[in-house]
Structure formats: structure tokens, C-alpha cells
Write a protein that holds these residues in place. Structure first.
Motif, PDB file in Angstrom:
ATOM      1  N   ARG A  57       5.559  -2.350  -6.562  1.00 30.18           N
ATOM      2  CA  ARG A  57       5.327  -3.634  -5.900  1.00 30.18           C
ATOM      3  C   ARG A  57       5.072  -4.709  -6.953  1.00 30.18           C
ATOM      4  N   GLY A  58       5.066  -5.963  -6.477  1.00 22.66           N
ATOM      5  CA  GLY A  58       4.847  -7.075  -7.393  1.00 22.66           C
ATOM      6  C   GLY A  58       6.167  -7.596  -7.932  1.00 22.66           C
ATOM      7  N   PRO A  59       6.146  -8.749  -8.552  1.00 28.64           N
ATOM      8  CA  PRO A  59       7.388  -9.384  -9.006  1.00 28.64           C
ATOM      9  C   PRO A  59       8.204  -8.522  -9.962  1.00 28.64           C
ATOM     10  N   ASP A  60       7.538  -7.762 -10.796  1.00 27.52           N
ATOM     11  CA  ASP A  60       8.242  -6.936 -11.783  1.00 27.52           C
ATOM     12  C   ASP A  60       8.126  -5.445 -11.485  1.00 27.52           C
ATOM     13  N   GLY A  61       7.658  -5.109 -10.278  1.00 27.68           N
ATOM     14  CA  GLY A  61       7.501  -3.701  -9.924  1.00 27.68           C
ATOM     15  C   GLY A  61       6.447  -2.991 -10.724  1.00 27.68           C
ATOM     16  N   THR A  62       5.475  -3.732 -11.228  1.00 24.18           N
ATOM     17  CA  THR A  62       4.468  -3.145 -12.110  1.00 24.18           C
ATOM     18  C   THR A  62       3.265  -2.591 -11.362  1.00 24.18           C
ATOM     19  N   GLU A  63       3.223  -2.794 -10.055  1.00 21.54           N
ATOM     20  CA  GLU A  63       2.143  -2.253  -9.247  1.00 21.54           C
ATOM     21  C   GLU A  63       2.627  -1.021  -8.498  1.00 21.54           C
ATOM     22  N   PRO A  64       1.772  -0.022  -8.286  1.00 26.75           N
ATOM     23  CA  PRO A  64       2.200   1.186  -7.562  1.00 26.75           C
ATOM     24  C   PRO A  64       2.751   0.835  -6.180  1.00 26.75           C
ATOM     25  N   PRO A  65       3.612   1.685  -5.635  1.00 25.73           N
ATOM     26  CA  PRO A  65       4.233   1.412  -4.333  1.00 25.73           C
ATOM     27  C   PRO A  65       3.239   1.264  -3.181  1.00 25.73           C
ATOM     28  N   ASN A  66       2.080   1.916  -3.265  1.00 30.81           N
ATOM     29  CA  ASN A  66       1.052   1.756  -2.231  1.00 30.81           C
ATOM     30  C   ASN A  66      -0.314   2.091  -2.830  1.00 30.81           C
ATOM     31  N   ASP A  67      -1.320   2.169  -1.961  1.00 33.53           N
ATOM     32  CA  ASP A  67      -2.693   2.363  -2.458  1.00 33.53           C
ATOM     33  C   ASP A  67      -3.157   3.810  -2.446  1.00 33.53           C
ATOM     34  N   TRP A  68      -2.240   4.749  -2.355  1.00 37.43           N
ATOM     35  CA  TRP A  68      -2.637   6.150  -2.261  1.00 37.43           C
ATOM     36  C   TRP A  68      -3.327   6.610  -3.543  1.00 37.43           C
ATOM     37  N   GLY A 123      -8.117   8.729  -9.331  1.00 38.02           N
ATOM     38  CA  GLY A 123      -7.161   7.763  -9.849  1.00 38.02           C
ATOM     39  C   GLY A 123      -5.984   7.572  -8.913  1.00 38.02           C
ATOM     40  N   PRO A 124      -5.008   6.735  -9.300  1.00 39.65           N
ATOM     41  CA  PRO A 124      -3.848   6.482  -8.436  1.00 39.65           C
ATOM     42  C   PRO A 124      -2.967   7.709  -8.297  1.00 39.65           C
ATOM     43  N   ALA A 125      -2.257   7.786  -7.176  1.00 38.51           N
ATOM     44  CA  ALA A 125      -1.360   8.911  -6.899  1.00 38.51           C
ATOM     45  C   ALA A 125       0.066   8.637  -7.364  1.00 38.51           C
ATOM     46  N   TRP A 126       0.251   7.601  -8.188  1.00 40.06           N
ATOM     47  CA  TRP A 126       1.586   7.220  -8.658  1.00 40.06           C
ATOM     48  C   TRP A 126       1.585   7.107 -10.177  1.00 40.06           C
ATOM     49  N   HIS A 186      -7.865   1.883   2.401  1.00 32.80           N
ATOM     50  CA  HIS A 186      -9.203   2.333   2.023  1.00 32.80           C
ATOM     51  C   HIS A 186      -9.071   2.912   0.624  1.00 32.80           C
ATOM     52  N   SER A 187      -9.898   2.469  -0.279  1.00 29.64           N
ATOM     53  CA  SER A 187      -9.760   2.956  -1.651  1.00 29.64           C
ATOM     54  C   SER A 187     -11.121   3.169  -2.268  1.00 29.64           C
ATOM     55  N   SER A 188     -11.117   3.801  -3.431  1.00 28.09           N
ATOM     56  CA  SER A 188     -12.372   4.078  -4.126  1.00 28.09           C
ATOM     57  C   SER A 188     -13.088   2.793  -4.517  1.00 28.09           C
ATOM     58  N   ALA A 189     -12.341   1.661  -4.497  1.00 27.62           N
ATOM     59  CA  ALA A 189     -12.987   0.385  -4.798  1.00 27.62           C
ATOM     60  C   ALA A 189     -14.036   0.021  -3.753  1.00 27.62           C
ATOM     61  N   LYS A 217       5.100  13.167   4.458  1.00 29.44           N
ATOM     62  CA  LYS A 217       4.383  11.896   4.350  1.00 29.44           C
ATOM     63  C   LYS A 217       4.895  10.931   5.423  1.00 29.44           C
ATOM     64  N   GLU A 218       4.020  10.076   5.903  1.00 33.63           N
ATOM     65  CA  GLU A 218       4.398   9.136   6.956  1.00 33.63           C
ATOM     66  C   GLU A 218       5.560   8.256   6.494  1.00 33.63           C
ATOM     67  N   GLU A 219       6.518   8.023   7.401  1.00 30.89           N
ATOM     68  CA  GLU A 219       7.673   7.191   7.081  1.00 30.89           C
ATOM     69  C   GLU A 219       7.211   5.828   6.568  1.00 30.89           C
ATOM     70  N   GLY A 220       7.877   5.363   5.530  1.00 28.26           N
ATOM     71  CA  GLY A 220       7.540   4.067   4.970  1.00 28.26           C
ATOM     72  C   GLY A 220       6.400   4.091   3.978  1.00 28.26           C
ATOM     73  N   LEU A 221       5.709   5.236   3.853  1.00 25.48           N
ATOM     74  CA  LEU A 221       4.600   5.391   2.903  1.00 25.48           C
ATOM     75  C   LEU A 221       3.609   4.224   2.984  1.00 25.48           C
ATOM     76  N   PRO A 222       3.012   3.997   4.154  1.00 28.29           N
ATOM     77  CA  PRO A 222       2.130   2.832   4.309  1.00 28.29           C
ATOM     78  C   PRO A 222       0.812   3.005   3.562  1.00 28.29           C
ATOM     79  N   ASP A 223       0.164   1.874   3.280  1.00 30.61           N
ATOM     80  CA  ASP A 223      -1.148   1.900   2.660  1.00 30.61           C
ATOM     81  C   ASP A 223      -2.164   2.618   3.549  1.00 30.61           C
TER      82      ASP A 223
END
Length: 545
Positions: free
Chosen positions: A143-154, A160-163, A228-231, A219-225
Motif C-alpha cells: 500500500r501507499g504511493p510506492d507500495g512501501t507499506e504492507p498490504p494490510n495490518d495483519w 511484528g508484521p505478517a508481511w 486491531h493492532s499491537s499499537a 484467508k478471507e477474500e480481499g485480505l481485509p484489515d
């Protein structure tokens, strides 16, 4: 004695309903070649011990080819034995010996993810985005303009992140370690591959499978967020078994097991599968079990019960009600390779050991099947003082939480580490052993009627021989607060009564008959028995008439 099918000659299709299954953590059970790591020949050499202990089957943790980033749960080749554990010929010899002794073999299968060293994943990294090679896994643009963010919040179960991002900019999903990329189970090639893996091991005579992360393949279609996160102060893994997660317990996962069940049923001797599955409700967990899906699912609530009569009573009642819903007996387990040993969970030291011994008799008296974790029959505690630099659990590196303390090599004999784990003059164990375990070895406890090992041998022997135990019903008996008592009848009209004292004072027991085994010595005053604190006993009622 074995049959022509290679399974024990007394096998029935329902053997698993009341079986006692012993979990072998292969790396830590017995070392035959002296390199400090347990192996298949080590298991083979100790099969008589397991037969004499009184277990019906062994569940072996993964022994497949693997870089061992996660103790073998990162599989690089599902059809071969890792050289550290031996060869396929060693496996064949071990299973033949086990069957000759009347012991069945259940193997772990890891279908949610492969190792990053698996040829499929290596091919995926070498291929372009959108290629068939990448289609076996869950690669996505960021995600993000340059694809530098993980695809979702898993988040990863290990923290840590799942991506993880690869060189060309895409990301791949790993619900566990980055070395364990998740497969895409909507890909027919993935499904066909694992059906072939099942047949490969069934053809070699395995009696069943323990399915790792059985709730995770779809995994759920579309891999939605998750949203809820550790933050927020709570990791997503803390929702496991308590709420919905888009990467666990999706309805489509049951299509996989409906395809697997006919494969299992096509082999003789009652081949079975037990799920490591987490779901948000008993009703959803029950969906994994049935004549068209899996035979069993682990009852983790029993493992997580706190030391009180109310907690155990609630867990047992719930589990038995669920077993009625699905028409299959529940499973009981106190420890495994992922959880702190129950001696330590119950208080550690002498208190923890007393409670663990009592819990063993409680568990062995319940209807259904029982899963023991290697070393619990020795009363082993968690090794809490393992130096951090020697820990190998990938979860420790990401979260500070470690499962290494329950994976210490088994102590067999002698007075100094590694206590006969390997041949004399061999290497130390792959994890160090505590310096104070000399009294906990198999050799030290054998023949000592007060030892935990002999308590297990006695309890397992009675369970196997007594017609009231194994299958059948449970009837609760009236007791004073803090005490649980129940009767088992089964095929024996006189039955058997189990009493466990969670209260803070000794209790008087009368009217239940003659004690046949107890976790602590009983005192007898003219037929009135006193059951100590944190103790359990089985009583044989007098025959009517």
C-alpha cells in the motif's frame, strides 16, 4: 504382532476414541548417534519404554527436511526425513517396530505454510509478480504511493508484521516467521500436493495426522484489515479463540477436510486426523469434527484451566457437551511443545508437582482420549533459567517469549547432563539440561513406588485394563466445596470413582470403596480415607450383593 496392512493387528477403526497418545518432540526425545539431537533411531530404541508405559500411539513432531528455523515446522520437503533425524529407511524401521509392539504412529503435517527453503518458494522468488509460481503463495503489492507499506495490518503470531517485502517490491504473507511463507489454499495445485503428501505417509503405514494450524489455511477474500493492532496495547494473537480474525477459521477451510476424509477412510485400520484448531466458539470448533471431516480437535481449554475445582468442572462440562454435539469424544491435554509445562504452571516446585500428579489422575479418568507430552510422566518442570543466548525459538527473537524451556532433552539416566540422552561420550544435548535433574531421570524413578513415573505407569495400566475407563459416561457426585468427584461406569456396573481435592485442607472420603491408586499417600481409619491437599485418588466401589 502386525497384520498384513502394517498396522497393529488388534486395530479397530475407533481406536482413537479412547487412546492415550504420547507426544514425542523428536529433537529432544532420544539421541542414537551421539550428535546431541534426538532422532528416529533414538525413538526406535526407546519404543519398549513407551510400550511399557502404557500408551497406545505416538505423535511425532515434524522430522521432515527443514532449515529448523522453527523446530521443523518450516518444512522444505514433506516427503523426506531431515538428515539430522535419519532417513526414510529409519522411519520405516521405526514404524515397523512400533506396530510390532502394538503402538501406532501419528505424524505432524504442516499445511498452512512451507519453509522459505522449499523449492516452491525459491521458484516464487525467482519468478515475476503474477506468475504461477507466486500463485502458490500469498504475494501482494504493498500500500501507499510506492507500495512501501504492507498490504494490510495483519500481525505475525510470533510478533511484528505478517508481511515481508522482496526485492522486486511485492510482499508475501507469513503468519509465523518470515521463513514460513503462507500457502494459497485456493490454488488447486496446493490442494493436490498435500493430498499426495497424505497418501505418501499413509502408504508408509502412519496411523494418523496431527494437523498444524488446522484453522489457518484459508484467508478471507480481499485480505481485509483486522482493525486491531499491537499499537492499541493488545496483539492480534490475543484474539485467537476469542474473536474473528480474517486469516483464521474461515468457512472454506472445511472444504479441505471434506476432501481429506475420503483419503483417510480409504486406508484400513482406522486412520485418523486430529486438528490443532482455534475458533471463537465451541460451535465453530465443532465444525472441524464429524464423519465427513476430522476425527478430533484438541481441547486447549483443559490445558488452560486454573487450579480450582470450579475451573476444571466448567472446562470438563463444556468439553463433554461439545463432544455430544459432534458425536466424537473430546481430547484431554495438560502440556505440549508450545506451552509452559503444567508442573510450573501449577506453582512449580513441590506444590506444582503435587498438583501435576493429581491432574494426571483426573485426566486419565475422564472419558475420551488423552494426549501426554514427553517428560510429564517424569514430573519435569519448565526450565526457566535457560540462558537467553542458547534459546532457539523464533518467537523469542521477536517477542521475548520462548517455548524452549519445555523442549529440553529428556533425562534417561545418570547423574550429570545430558542424563543419558545420547550414547556415552556423545555430544551434549542441543539445549542444555538443568543441573538438578538427576532424580528426575527414567532410571532414577523406575521401581520407586512414590515416583511420578510409576504413578503414570500404574494409572495408565489401570486405565487400559479397567472396563469403566476410556469410553462411556461421567456422573458427577455431590461433594464439599473445593472437591470434585465423579463416577465412571462404562462396561463395569461397579464402576470407578475419581476424587480430586482442590481445597486447602485434607478431606475425608467414605462410601466410594477401596482405593486403587492415589497421587499422594492416603490415611485409612476404619474405611474412612483422608485425601491430602492437591491430591487425587481412584476408588473401586464394592460389587453389589
Amino acid at each position: 504382532m502386525t497384520s498384513t496392512t502394517g498396522v497393529p493387528s488388534d486395530a479397530t477403526d475407533d481406536w482413537w476414541r479412547s487412546a492415550v497418545v504420547y507426544q514425542v518432540y523428536v529433537r529432544s526425545f532420544a539421541d542414537a548417534d551421539g550428535d546431541g539431537t534426538g532422532d528416529l533411531q533414538g525413538i526406535r530404541s526407546r519404543l519398549p519404554y513407551l510400550r511399557d508405559l502404557g500408551v497406545d500411539a505416538l505423535w511425532l513432531t515434524p522430522f521432515y527436511r527443514s532449515p529448523m528455523i522453527d523446530g521443523g515446522y518450516d518444512v522444505a520437503d514433506y516427503r523426506d526425513v531431515d538428515p539430522m533425524f535419519g532417513t526414510l529407511a529409519d522411519f520405516d524401521a521405526m514404524i515397523a517396530d512400533a506396530h510390532a509392539l502394538g503402538v501406532r504412529i501419528i505424524v505432524d503435517i504442516v499445511p498452512n505454510h512451507t519453509s522459505s527453503a522449499h523449492p516452491w518458494f525459491e521458484a516464487a522468488l525467482a519468478a515475476a509478480p503474477g506468475s504461477p509460481e507466486r500463485g502458490r503463495y500469498l504475494f501482494r503489492d504493498g500500500r501507499g504511493p510506492d507500495g512501501t507499506e504492507p498490504p494490510n495490518d495483519w500481525e505475525s503470531i510470533f510478533g511484528g508484521p505478517a508481511w515481508t517485502r522482496v526485492a522486486d517490491g511485492q510482499w508475501y504473507l507469513h503468519l509465523f516467521d518470515p521463513a514460513q511463507p503462507d500457502l494459497d489454499w485456493r490454488n488447486p495445485e496446493v490442494r493436490a500436493e498435500f493430498e499426495g503428501v497424505l497418501r505418501f505417509w499413509l502408504d508408509r503405514g502412519v496411523d494418523g495426522f496431527r494437523i498444524d494450524v488446522a484453522h489457518g489455511m484459508i484467508k478471507e477474500e480481499g485480505l481485509p484489515d483486522v482493525g486491531h493492532s499491537s499499537a492499541t496495547g493488545q496483539r492480534q494473537v490475543e484474539l485467537l479463540g476469542r474473536g474473528r480474525l480474517p486469516y483464521f477459521d474461515q468457512d472454506e477451510v472445511h472444504d479441505i477436510y471434506r476432501a481429506w476424509r475420503p483419503i483417510l477412510d480409504s486406508y484400513p485400520g482406522g486412520r485418523m486426523a486430529v486438528a490443532e484448531a482455534w475458533a471463537e466458539s465451541p460451535q465453530r470448533l465443532a465444525r472441524y469434527i464429524g464423519p465427513d471431516e476430522l476425527h478430533q480437535a484438541f481441547n486447549f481449554d483443559f490445558l488452560e484451566a486454573t487450579w480450582s475445582a470450579d475451573s476444571f468442572r466448567k472446562v470438563i462440562d463444556t468439553a463433554l457437551a461439545e463432544s455430544t454435539i459432534v458425536g466424537a469424544p473430546t481430547t484431554w491435554v495438560l502440556s505440549n511443545h508450545d506451552k509452559k509445562r503444567h508442573v510450573t504452571r501449577y506453582g512449580d516446585g513441590a506444590v506444582g508437582l503435587r498438583r501435576a500428579r493429581a491432574a494426571a489422575l483426573l485426566m486419565l479418568a475422564l472419558p475420551g482420549s488423552t494426549y501426554l507430552y514427553q517428560g510429564e510422566e517424569l514430573g519435569l518442570p519448565e526450565f526457566l533459567d535457560l540462558p537467553d543466548e542458547l534459546r532457539q525459538d523464533p518467537s523469542f527473537l521477536r517477542t521475548g517469549e520462548s517455548r524452549d524451556g519445555c523442549r529440553i532433552p529428556l533425562p534417561w539416566s545418570g547423574t550429570v547432563p545430558p542424563y543419558g540422552f545420547g550414547p556415552e561420550g556423545g555430544a551434549d544435548g542441543w539445549l542444555p539440561s538443568p543441573a538438578d535433574w538427576a532424580g528426575r531421570t527414567v532410571a532414577a524413578q523406575t521401581g520407586d513406588p512414590a515416583s511420578t513415573l510409576e504413578l503414570y505407569r500404574t494409572g495408565l495400566g489401570i486405565r487400559r485394563a479397567h472396563p469403566a475407563l476410556g469410553g462411556g459416561e461421567l456422573t458427577w457426585l455431590d461433594t464439599e466445596p473445593g472437591v470434585l468427584a465423579f463416577a465412571r461406569a462404562g462396561a463395569d456396573p461397579t464402576g470407578l470413582v475419581c476424587v480430586i481435592n482442590f481445597s486447602g485442607t485434607p478431606v475425608k472420603i467414605t462410601g466410594y470403596g477401596t482405593p486403587v491408586v492415589s497421587s499422594e499417600p492416603l490415611t485409612d481409619a476404619d474405611g474412612v480415607f483422608e485425601l491430602p491437599v492437591d491430591a487425587a485418588a481412584w476408588f473401586q466401589p464394592a460389587a453389589a450383593g
